[in-house]
Design an enzyme around this catalytic site. Sequence first.
Site, short mmCIF file in Angstrom:
data_model
loop_
_atom_site.label_atom_id
_atom_site.label_comp_id
_atom_site.label_asym_id
_atom_site.label_seq_id
_atom_site.Cartn_x
_atom_site.Cartn_y
_atom_site.Cartn_z
CE LYS A 1 -3.91 0.60 2.31
NZ LYS A 1 -5.01 0.70 1.36
N1 PMP Z 1 -7.65 -2.83 -3.25
C1 PMP Z 1 -7.13 -1.61 -3.09
C2 PMP Z 1 -6.50 -0.94 -4.24
C3 PMP Z 1 -7.19 -0.98 -1.83
O1 PMP Z 1 -6.69 0.25 -1.66
C4 PMP Z 1 -7.83 -1.63 -0.76
C5 PMP Z 1 -7.92 -0.96 0.58
N2 PMP Z 1 -6.77 -1.19 1.34
C6 PMP Z 1 -8.34 -2.92 -0.98
C7 PMP Z 1 -8.24 -3.49 -2.24
C8 PMP Z 1 -8.98 -3.69 0.14
O2 PMP Z 1 -8.01 -4.01 1.09
P1 PMP Z 1 -8.38 -4.26 2.62
O3 PMP Z 1 -9.51 -5.23 2.61
O4 PMP Z 1 -7.14 -4.81 3.18
O5 PMP Z 1 -8.79 -2.96 3.18
#
Ligand code: PMP
Length: 298
Positions: free
Chosen positions: A154
């Site tokens: 991220k």
């Molecule tokens: N895809 C992207 C591009 C994201 O930014 C997120 C949010 N973090 C997710 C998927 C979902 O991830 P998570 O379930 O870990 O929040």
Amino acid sequence: MYYNENTIIYFNGQFVKAAEAKIDLYSQSLHYGCAVFEGIRSYKTASGKTKIFKEVEHFERLQHSAEAVNMPYSWTTEELIAATYELLGKNNLLDAYIRPIVYAPANMGFVENKESFIAIQAWEMQPFLGDKLLNVMSSSFQRPNPKGFKITAKVSGHYVNSILASQEAKANGFDEALLTDMDGFVAEGPGANVFYEKDGKLFTPSVGNILPGITRATVLEICQELEVEVEEKTITVEELKKADTAFFCGTAAEVIGWEKLDDTVFPKAWNDSVSKTIQDAYKNKVIGKALQVEEVVA
Ligand code: PMP
């Protein structure tokens, strides 16, 4: 708003007022987007206390993200979890969104840094605000190419892609965007993973060209617990348009159903879908409630 004059943040080992914390304008993070962050939530549980959902997974991903882009990472998951609980207490937060960010020192070049800094911010977030089904637009933007970026991390800079896609969808009257990968297959939303349902079975893009979301993993876990069939595979947009229904899932979005994709309205009523059962199970899981197996819609 995110903070006021009383808000406290965790800032490099100390608790300070949000309004008084400063970062270096010459930071490599600000100029080139090389910072890493997490989006985490805490929920008020039946006991009246707050519980951070999947806190270990989130802080481990923060470390993975930092290491993926060569940022020094000197914290332990345990110390950051403890700091976050303390932060929630200091701000009297129960249902909160928690945003840790690891950022770089002053560096106008591309060379590696010898240290990183960390801030953790938190603000109130009401659970399950978005119960309205979404109108989703196939984006003209594709997700970053995994050969050009560390897409399992991220990284702040990646979110320029998310901003472009989300703003395009909204400018066209939609609620959110669906992006494909560099091969044109369904990837994910700007900040959420995607699932679709067909004949009682769920499908989701395989890992490889997506951010492997913690909510996605939780949905897979719920499917196993409820004995709902689920398959990870390569998915085309045409195939997705033939689904009974579909949903996004992510820490912020939670599990949120779709009304339509472009002009295609999904035929299955959300309330009659397996996806709704998954949504209900997720709602229970985040507040630590056991699964109600009899609720399963086969
Ligand atoms: N895809 C992207 C591009 C994201 O930014 C997120 C949010 N973090 C997710 C998927 C979902 O991830 P998570 O379930 O870990 O929040």
